[in-house]
Design a protein around this motif. Structure first.
Motif, short mmCIF file in Angstrom:
data_model
loop_
_atom_site.label_atom_id
_atom_site.label_comp_id
_atom_site.label_asym_id
_atom_site.label_seq_id
_atom_site.Cartn_x
_atom_site.Cartn_y
_atom_site.Cartn_z
N PRO A 287 26.13 30.57 -27.88
CA PRO A 287 26.88 31.27 -29.05
C PRO A 287 26.24 32.62 -29.09
O PRO A 287 25.36 32.84 -28.91
CB PRO A 287 26.48 30.16 -30.28
N ASN A 288 26.90 33.14 -30.16
CA ASN A 288 26.86 34.88 -30.28
C ASN A 288 25.50 35.15 -31.35
O ASN A 288 25.22 36.10 -31.54
CB ASN A 288 27.93 35.56 -30.89
N SER A 289 25.08 33.93 -31.80
CA SER A 289 23.81 34.11 -32.49
C SER A 289 22.57 34.26 -31.74
O SER A 289 21.59 34.65 -32.26
CB SER A 289 23.67 32.69 -33.51
N VAL A 290 22.72 33.73 -30.71
CA VAL A 290 21.22 33.83 -29.65
C VAL A 290 21.21 35.01 -29.31
O VAL A 290 21.68 35.84 -28.71
CB VAL A 290 21.60 32.93 -28.40
N THR A 291 19.86 35.58 -29.60
CA THR A 291 19.26 37.01 -29.00
C THR A 291 18.15 36.99 -27.96
O THR A 291 17.96 37.82 -27.27
CB THR A 291 18.65 37.57 -30.39
N THR A 292 17.86 35.61 -27.61
CA THR A 292 16.75 35.53 -26.32
C THR A 292 16.79 34.05 -25.91
O THR A 292 17.07 33.14 -26.31
CB THR A 292 15.44 35.53 -27.18
N ILE A 293 17.16 34.32 -24.38
CA ILE A 293 16.79 33.09 -23.63
C ILE A 293 15.38 33.13 -22.94
O ILE A 293 15.55 34.13 -22.15
CB ILE A 293 18.09 33.10 -22.54
N GLY A 294 14.79 32.21 -22.97
CA GLY A 294 13.47 32.34 -22.49
C GLY A 294 13.28 32.16 -20.79
O GLY A 294 14.13 31.91 -20.42
N ASN A 295 12.10 32.40 -20.60
CA ASN A 295 11.70 32.02 -19.23
C ASN A 295 11.92 30.55 -18.48
O ASN A 295 11.62 29.73 -19.20
CB ASN A 295 10.09 32.21 -18.84
#
Length: 798
Positions: A287-295
């Motif tokens: 979704p557009n709320s996500v700012t970070t996708i981790g390792n």
């Protein structure tokens, strides 16, 4: 002389300091002694690795050089990898079990933790794969990280009220753990349906990975999913609510069966390794709320094909999709993608396509709220009295409704631009109806005259579909779809039309497809009912499933526990059990008058869930000081134990008929009676002969049915049972219920619940006996009451 005395005293002092801590071995156990405090710690000798085996009893005190030392600690590595150790008794002098104390003790089946221990250290019992149960005493305040990791034989754990700290992964890798329960008075943690949360329920800490539940909707109270919360669980589908902002590291790592994940629109961070190894996951929408996708958040998700990213600005690690060699990424042109391994396909989405990745519920809130906030401000040149007339509760609701309609119109305009595909199914010549599957509408039934049917089938590739959509609450549904062909004939699907489609030899039984367009919509709720049926059975809802009488009665002090076990892991399924429980729950609410919160429905209940169901009812009874009525309903397998002939209810994770993993009927009677309720009414749609509902035997070694030992009801209890002695509790497949349950519901419907127990029991007994005799296998229900249930014949459910 003074110099000699001084030197002597100095030497004595030095000797005392040197001897303050030292190691010794007493009765085969190694200790570190603290002479200053006269305490002893069970220790580990790296250069002389202990090889303990069998049973060990650690003493309270030990004697060494005529001095007594109190054993207070099981030290780090004390029994490290002693695989031959089978049981340990820890004395009540011990307060601490240190790190890795029993690491790798794979033969350990029993450990007694006394009510003196306050701390269970990190990794203390990791790899104790034969430890089947553990009792954590009320003295314990701290359970360390991975304390019981990979204890693969543990089935349930109870956290006492004293515990104030539980480390990450405390029960990770416990593949048979079905429930984690928390003491009712604990002020730091709680459990809901066997899932561990913090006390305020805003952090989900640990999901019991041995739970056989395949779908899980995380409660809306949760804002954070803790590190490793779901690791390696058997979940197939999970819904993360909009309340969650953080998905912790390794939260769903190696959930190998997970195929569907819905991420709420408040999540900002997907942690490192969050979905690593979810090899069945094929598609994910970020979704557009996500700012970070981790390792490595989605690392090693080998079947992941499509990744839809709604955000226009997001940080993605170069390893976020490690070893996902077949993925296609759909995102905005503004998204800065790192250099991925394998050079995945990148597709740039238009603004409209990005727009539709945002659910309408989120879009509506983002559209309405700022406009309402702006509208309700007092204007610079507006008098206070005029502003108060313009802005009040009534006008605010009206304005919000206007803005919501604007949002619906804008969203719908973009939604209808998207190309929707429809696939032609088979034709029902009896009802003259085609089944058509829409890419976003599901199954549609369209009336086509039999003389036109062949033409429609032959020219399907040349048709033009024109869908007309409307809102049902926050969902978009097809109000109608026009299918136009080259000969200018049009056939229309209408959600308001009554149609039936019957397909021969396909055995499924489900509710009518109803399109509820809800409120705030441009169309009224459709009155049509479109039912897909099979020709061999009466399909759709049976007569007891529809028009359930609503009496308006209120029974606020009556509580129901409903367990419907249909899909067993190792045993044959119980036909219609889930439908039994669900419909009985509706009668409890609508006809008998129980508040919805008073009805606890457990479908496909594990042993841990059944224990929790009774425990929850006990807590309610205590809260009401017994001033309640209890209804207990069960549909599922029942069986006797071969040697004792004791009757048991079987949870879905039972792999056989064993007292260790099944629920004794006598125990259940006693526990319900001990709640001191005004009345306990039990309905048991099960037999206890060891036979399944189709007449087969549960265990292949048992060739004949067994007469279970009779269990007498206790307390103020009345029990309605589906069958007698060695009989089988039969299904009534035509009606989608167990035969006992069908006639129970039928009588409740006919009388609107206003029926005495005697009349109810007589009716069910007569009708089940008649119907089962016609089927060629007699079944005779029974009704029995405890000696103290005076006047039970005149009792009523409402």
């Amino acid at each position: 002389m003074k110099k000699l005395l001084t030197l002597f005293l100095a030497l004595m002092c030095a000797t005392s300091i040197f001897a303050a801590e030292y190691d010794c071995k007493i009765d085969g156990i190694y200790y570190k002694l603290d002479e200053a405090n006269m305490t002893a710690t069970v220790t580990y000798k790296e250069w002389e690795k202990p090889t303990y085996s069998g049973s060990i009893v650690i003493p309270n005190t030990i004697s060494y050089h005529r001095k007594k030392y109190s054993v207070t600690t099981i030290g780090e590595y004390a029994f490290y990898k002693c695989s031959g150790l089978t049981s340990v008794t820890i004395p009540n002098s011990v307060t601490t079990i240190g790190k890795l104390a029993f690491y790798g003790c794979s033969g350990l089946t029993s450990v007694t933790i006394p009510n003196s221990v306050t701390t269970i250290g990190d990794v203390a019992f990791v790899g104790c794969s034969n430890l089947t149960s553990v009792t954590i005493p009320n003295s314990v305040t701290t359970i360390g990280s991975e304390a019981f990791g990979i204890c693969s034989s543990l089935t349930s754990v109870t956290i006492p009220n004293s515990v104030t700290k539980i480390g990450n992964y405390a029960f990770s890798g416990c593949s048979n753990l079905t429930s984690i329960n928390v003491g009712a008075a604990n002020t730091h943690y709680c459990s809901i349906d066997g899932v561990l949360f913090n006390y305020t329920k805003d952090t989900l800490i640990q999901y019991p990975i041995g739970n056989t539940r395949t779908e899980y909707a995380i409660p809306n109270s949760v804002t954070t999913i803790e590190v490793g919360a779901f690791g390696t669980s058997n979940l197939i589908s999970v819904t993360i609510p909009n309340s969650v902002t953080t998905i912790g590291d390794e939260a769903f790592s190696y959930c190998k069966s997970l195929t569907s994940v819905t991420i709420g629109n408040s999540v900002t961070t997907i942690g490192n390794y969050a979905f690593e190894g979810c090899k069945s996951l094929t598609s994910i929408t970020i979704p557009n709320s996500v700012t970070t996708i981790g390792n490595e958040a989605f690392g090693f998700c080998y079947d992941l094909n499509n990744v839809f990213i709604a955000s226009k600005s997001i940080h993605i690690s170069y390893s976020s999709f490690k070893d996902c060699s077949n993925i296609s990424i759909f995102c905005a042109a503004s998204v800065k993608l790192p250099s991925f391994e394998g050079n995945p396909q990148i597709y740039i989405l238009s603004d409209d396509e990005l727009f539709l990745l945002t659910p309408f519920s989120v879009y509506a809130q983002e559209y309405v709220e700022p406009r309402i906030n702006e509208w309700q401000k007092k204007g610079d040149f507006e008098k206070v009295a005029d502003w108060q007339r313009r802005v009040n509760e009534t006008t605010r609701r009206q304005k919000a409704s206007e803005l919501l309609k604007e949002a619906q119109k804008k969203y719908l305009a973009i939604y209808t631009k998207e190309n929707k595909t429809f696939t032609l199914g088979t034709y029902d010549s009896e009802n003259e109806v085609f089944l058509i599957k829409g890419s976003n509408t599901g199954d549609l039934l369209v009336s086509v005259p039999i003389n036109d049917a062949q033409y429609v089938q032959q020219n399907w590739s040349s048709h033009t579909a024109t869908p007309h959509y409307a809102f049902a609450g926050t969902d978009i549904v097809a109000e109608s779809v026009d299918f136009t062909f080259p000969n200018n004939k049009t056939y229309t699907y209408r959600s308001t039309q009554d149609l039936t489609y019957a397909q021969t030899d396909i055995q499924y039984n489900f509710d009518p497809i109803e399109f509820n367009l809800g409120s705030n919509t441009s169309v009224s709720k459709p009155k049509g009912q479109q039912t897909i049926q099979q020709t061999q059975l009466v399909i759709g809802k049976s007569d007891v499933d529809t028009d359930i009488p609503t009496t308006g009665k209120s029974s606020p002090n009556t509580f129901a526990v409903i367990i419907s076990n249909e899909n067993y892991t190792k045993l044959k399924e119980v036909p219609c059990a889930i439908n039994d429980g669900k419909v009985f729950a509706q009668y409890c609410e609508k006809t008998i008058g129980l508040p919805k919160d008073n009805i606890k429905l457990y479908t496909n209940a594990t042993y841990g869930m059944m224990i929790e169901a009774v425990r929850n009812m006990r807590n309610i009874a205590n809260a009401y000081n017994g001033d309640i009525n209890i209804i207990f309903y069960y549909s599922g397998h029942g069986a006797p134990i071969d040697d004792t002939k004791e009757a048991y209810l079987l949870p879905v994770d039972a792999f056989g008929v064993s007292p260790e993993v099944c629920y004794s009927l006598n125990r259940l009677y006693k526990e319900l009676a001990d709640m001191k309720a005004k009345s306990v009414t039990m309905f048991l749609d099960a037999c206890f002969s060891g036979a399944t509902k189709d007449g087969d035997m549960l265990a292949s070694v048992r060739g004949v049915a067994i007469k279970a030992k009779a269990n007498a009801p206790q307390g103020n209890m009345v029990v309605f049972s589906a069958a007698s002695d060695e009989q089988t509790a039969l299904p009534y497949l035509d009606m989608g219920h167990g035969m006992f349950t069908y006639y129970l519901l039928k009588k409740l419907k006919e009388t609107k619940g206003d029926v005495t127990y005697q009349a109810l029991g007589d009716y069910v007994k007569q009708e089940v006996y008649r119907r089962s005799s016609v089927k060629g296998k007699a079944q005779t229900p029974t009704i029995s009451a405890s000696a103290t249930a005076e006047g039970w014949q005149d009792w009523k459910l409402r």
